[in-house]
Scaffold this active site. Sequence first.
Site, PDB file in Angstrom:
ATOM      1  N   LYS A 193       0.847  -1.212   0.000  1.00 52.03           N
ATOM      2  CA  LYS A 193       0.000   0.000   0.000  1.00 52.03           C
ATOM      3  C   LYS A 193       0.875   1.251   0.000  1.00 52.03           C
ATOM      4  CE  LYS A 193      -1.741   1.860   3.888  1.00 52.03           C
ATOM      5  NZ  LYS A 193      -1.507   3.308   3.958  1.00 52.03           N
ATOM      6  N   ASN A 194       1.852   1.278   0.891  1.00 51.49           N
ATOM      7  CA  ASN A 194       2.640   2.498   1.048  1.00 51.49           C
ATOM      8  C   ASN A 194       3.580   2.764  -0.124  1.00 51.49           C
ATOM      9  OD1 ASN A 194       1.343   2.951   3.402  1.00 51.49           O
ATOM     10  ND2 ASN A 194       3.097   2.594   4.760  1.00 51.49           N
ATOM     11  N   ARG A 247      -4.726  10.779   4.216  1.00 52.85           N
ATOM     12  CA  ARG A 247      -3.671  11.780   4.318  1.00 52.85           C
ATOM     13  C   ARG A 247      -2.672  11.717   3.164  1.00 52.85           C
ATOM     14  NH1 ARG A 247      -2.146  14.478   8.241  1.00 52.85           N
ATOM     15  NH2 ARG A 247      -0.034  14.111   7.529  1.00 52.85           N
ATOM     16  N   CYS A 257      -4.704  13.086  12.374  1.00 52.83           N
ATOM     17  CA  CYS A 257      -5.344  11.780  12.330  1.00 52.83           C
ATOM     18  C   CYS A 257      -5.140  11.109  13.677  1.00 52.83           C
ATOM     19  CB  CYS A 257      -4.792  10.924  11.201  1.00 52.83           C
ATOM     20  SG  CYS A 257      -3.167  10.305  11.504  1.00 52.83           S
ATOM     21  N   ARG A 273       0.518  14.928  12.612  1.00 50.04           N
ATOM     22  CA  ARG A 273       1.091  14.665  11.292  1.00 50.04           C
ATOM     23  C   ARG A 273       1.105  15.873  10.358  1.00 50.04           C
ATOM     24  NH1 ARG A 273      -0.920   8.723   9.475  1.00 50.04           N
ATOM     25  NH2 ARG A 273       0.922   8.747   8.169  1.00 50.04           N
ATOM     26  N   PRO A 274       1.887  16.895  10.701  1.00 51.65           N
ATOM     27  CA  PRO A 274       1.962  18.064   9.818  1.00 51.65           C
ATOM     28  C   PRO A 274       2.669  17.738   8.498  1.00 51.65           C
ATOM     29  CG  PRO A 274       3.554  18.241  11.608  1.00 51.65           C
ATOM     30  CD  PRO A 274       2.749  17.006  11.877  1.00 51.65           C
ATOM     31  N   VAL A 275       2.540  18.653   7.523  1.00 53.31           N
ATOM     32  CA  VAL A 275       3.224  18.456   6.233  1.00 53.31           C
ATOM     33  C   VAL A 275       4.209  19.597   5.978  1.00 53.31           C
ATOM     34  CG1 VAL A 275       1.445  17.020   5.162  1.00 53.31           C
ATOM     35  CG2 VAL A 275       1.277  19.502   4.977  1.00 53.31           C
ATOM     36  N   ASP A 276       4.677  20.227   7.070  1.00 52.63           N
ATOM     37  CA  ASP A 276       5.563  21.383   6.929  1.00 52.63           C
ATOM     38  C   ASP A 276       6.829  21.060   6.135  1.00 52.63           C
ATOM     39  OD1 ASP A 276       5.968  19.825   9.391  1.00 52.63           O
ATOM     40  OD2 ASP A 276       7.712  21.107   9.680  1.00 52.63           O
ATOM     41  N   GLN A 277       7.346  19.835   6.291  1.00 51.77           N
ATOM     42  CA  GLN A 277       8.590  19.485   5.586  1.00 51.77           C
ATOM     43  C   GLN A 277       8.362  19.380   4.077  1.00 51.77           C
ATOM     44  OE1 GLN A 277      11.668  19.271   7.208  1.00 51.77           O
ATOM     45  NE2 GLN A 277      10.363  20.135   8.796  1.00 51.77           N
ATOM     46  N   ASP A 284       4.849   0.834  11.797  1.00 49.48           N
ATOM     47  CA  ASP A 284       3.640   0.177  11.277  1.00 49.48           C
ATOM     48  C   ASP A 284       3.513  -1.279  11.746  1.00 49.48           C
ATOM     49  OD1 ASP A 284       2.904   2.482  10.047  1.00 49.48           O
ATOM     50  OD2 ASP A 284       3.349   1.839   8.009  1.00 49.48           O
ATOM     51  N   ILE A 339       8.167   7.309  16.537  1.00 47.80           N
ATOM     52  CA  ILE A 339       7.823   8.002  15.287  1.00 47.80           C
ATOM     53  C   ILE A 339       6.572   8.872  15.431  1.00 47.80           C
ATOM     54  CG2 ILE A 339       7.358   7.704  12.804  1.00 47.80           C
ATOM     55  CD1 ILE A 339      10.127   6.673  13.610  1.00 47.80           C
ATOM     56  N   ARG A 358      -8.893  -0.033   4.598  1.00 46.41           N
ATOM     57  CA  ARG A 358      -8.022   0.950   3.948  1.00 46.41           C
ATOM     58  C   ARG A 358      -6.704   0.318   3.529  1.00 46.41           C
ATOM     59  NH1 ARG A 358      -6.203   5.189   7.467  1.00 46.41           N
ATOM     60  NH2 ARG A 358      -4.841   5.338   5.679  1.00 46.41           N
TER      61      ARG A 358
END
Length: 420
Positions: free
Chosen positions: A22-23, A92, A116, A121-125, A307, A329, A399
């Site tokens: 999936k990933n 996400r 979530c 879980r920011p996306v700043d990077q 995971d 993590i 999912r």
Amino acid sequence: MDKFKITGKSRIAGEVTISGSKNAALPLLAAMILPNGESVLHNVPTLKDTETLIKLIAGTGVAIAKQGNTVVADARCVTDYYAPYELVRTMRASILVLGPLLARFGEAEVSLPGGCSIGSRPVDQHLKAFEAMGASITVENGYVKAKAPAGGRLIGCDFSFDMVTVGGTENAIMAAVLAKGVTRLQNCACEPEVVDLAKMLVTMGAKIDGIGTPTMVIEGVDDLHGCEYTVISDRIETGSYLAGALMSEGDVLTKNTSAEFLYPVLKKFESMGAIITTGNDWIRAVMKGRPKAVDIRTQVHPGFPTDMQAQLMAVCCLAQGTSTIIENIFENRFMHVPELQRLGANIKVDGHAAVVVGVDSFTPAPVMATDLRASMSLVMAAACADGESIIDRIYHIDRGYDDVENKLRALGVNIERLKG
Ligand code: UD1
């Protein structure tokens, strides 16, 4: 909402064929926006998440369709660079279309995914990397609006991630492959799924050095062409089913998979007493007696994957002795603990650490799935409990686990889906 009824106690034993990762599939699907041509992707798992991303990509005008496990996408006629909240909020990883859209069209508008259950879980990077490539970024009404500099093309740069981020690395690579000049990305994630993405981009004509290392050097090209590629097998799905063997004195053979990506997990299984044998494309776990307690710290690859934390915790619940699990993590990835406790586990959480005192067996109970991987820990625990358990909110498991009921049945789990 659908539920699972699981009637234990089962010995988890049998053969299961592992699906595509999936990933890995999600960034590879997003990358299909990049070439000015048609691409074919094989071994794509049939999941809610892959379905969502395909819908999102179709919304940009890419002619994309999935038949069986193969996706064909023709990105010659992309018309729109917009990813709406209605789709992004359900997954996400939708943010992964931002890099490809911005690189290809010089502009993108993607809803912010929001937090979530396992953390904010920011996306700043992701955004910092695009800014380093010259993009102007604004956030308006919950949408990220990104625009390449004049001329519509990103510019190669030197960028170092403040932390190791899988999605951030993937988004930055996809943006850099079409940028003008050379991009040097430092502190990159080295997860097998990142490597798979880089390899597919190379088959599209991208120029990438340092694949699988923390420093990647990408020389932007003017155009990418379509390609044919096969997604790697799902290391987390593999580990999840193998964990069942350890919990039930079982014997699980996973086929169409690779031990190469699962080394830290297999080593833990061995120290818990499992006999692990591997071949070119299979892994088998045989367990005799109760597992031994272990200590686990989640880390970035090649450390122990977050995971697999919930599934390993379920094994530790039945171990002889006391195990310690440190989650490094995500800030909130012990949501499964109260649910495992309902099934009779003895676990204490203090911040990022969980102390698990092994018990003889799980006891059946109604429980609630809290996130994707946590759901599998509950399914396995319920299968090992003597009696009937109900697992609610299994949309989480849909999912990320392809054909989950049939695979579990093949392993001897008595499972029924209750439609809700
Ligand atoms: C991916 C996986 C997920 C896995 C995770 C870590 C996919 C679709 N999902 O998620 O299953 O658990 O890697 O292996 O591949 N962070 C920031 N800012 C950012 C990006 C990340 O602070 O811009 C933080 C996150 O909140 C988290 C940590 O960094 O605490 C790791 O996140 P990241 O590696 O980005 O995970 P994902 O790519 O979201």
